[in-house]
Scaffold this motif. Structure first.
Motif: not given
Length: 290
Positions: A1-15, A37-46
């Motif tokens: 089976m291929k390698d897995f890349i697990v990816s998610l994001t989060a928002i500051p209230p849930r850090f 991996r945790l992917d975050l924007p340098k600046s949030y819209r919300r």
């Protein structure tokens, strides 16, 4: 089976609440996870956010990626797909407020090997289940369709016994669905992504499920739902998008706007047939599943 890349994001209230989800991902069995991996924007819209001072405290087995663009909830997968473009790996994306069973990736990977051109979704729905409106009764090109079993008293009793913390995958048979729901976990390949997925119109950036599913379908990839995949801990974290209202659009209204975008621009989901058009106010959706 291929390698897995697990990816998610989060928002500051849930850090401060990420660890249960991250630990459940690290505990996946029978698969090789190359990166979580945790992917975050340098600046949030919300939210206000300063990456110099406000970053979450992560274990050393999680890699943090910061990005100039905030793709909204689709940040959970769009940057990872770009980083792994051209590589032969599985990309698994999910939400930051769920706990996933330890064999989920293996079961989704097994389904992906049997359906190499399909998105594999642990949870999802068909559009005719979302709104009680005949406009969603259109011919589906991907067959067979997944069929649900009813939520009978056994299911409801089990839900009560788990304190309403878990949902059972109540699909009767495996098959294709219209919309993959990220909160259940979704398995894709880097080749499924195209540049237009990164150009998200206003309003539509608030709802990743129909945005990603529409593009997968438009790109020729069906969304396959294995029958009775896995139960998982179902939670709703702080500042959930289900409760978010942006420019007068709540979750249901924004979903509807996104679905209409694909019907109008690409002829998906009955969009080519005038008989499938709405005959009522789109800002007042009825019952929806999501």
């Amino acid at each position: 089976m291929k390698d897995f890349i697990v990816s998610l994001t989060a928002i500051p209230p849930r850090f401060n609440e990420l660890m249960p989800t991250l630990l459940s991902l690290k505990a996946q069995k029978h698969v090789n996870i190359r990166e979580i991996r945790l992917d975050l924007p340098k600046s949030y819209r919300r939210f206000p956010f300063d990456p110099a001072t406000d970053l979450p405290d992560l274990p050393d087995w999680v890699t943090l990626h910061l990005h100039d663009q905030d793709y909204g909830p689709a940040t959970k997968i769009l940057p990872a797909a770009q980083d792994y473009s051209g590589q032969d790996v599985f990309l698994f994306f999910c939400d930051d407020d769920q706990r996933y069973e330890p064999e989920l990736l293996f079961k989704l990977g097994t389904a992906a090997e049997a359906h190499p051109n399909d998105v594999i979704a642990n949870m999802g729905y068909n559009l005719n289940e979302r709104l009680a409106n005949p406009c969603y009764d259109f011919p589906r090109s991907f067959q067979p369709r997944a069929k649900r079993r009813c939520k009978d008293w056994r299911y409801r009793l089990w839900r009560l016994r788990t304190g309403m913390r878990k949902k059972f995958a109540f699909l009767g048979t495996p098959g294709y669905i219209d919309i993959a729901e990220g909160f259940g976990g979704v398995l894709v390949r880097p080749s499924f992504f195209t540049p237009d997925m990164y150009d998200i119109p206003e309003i539509l950036w608030t709802v990743d499920d129909p945005w990603l599913s529409g593009h997968f379908t438009k790109n020729g990839h069906g969304i396959w739902r294995p029958a009775d995949t896995l139960r998982f801990g179902h939670n709703r974290g702080a500042e959930a998008l289900a409760d978010f209202v942006y420019q007068g659009h709540g979750r249901a209204e924004a979903d509807t706007a996104c679905i209409e975008y694909f019907r109008r621009e690409y002829g998906l989901w009955g969009g080519d047939d005038p008989a499938t058009r709405f005959d009522r106010d789109l800002t007042q959706p009825r019952h929806w599943q999501g």
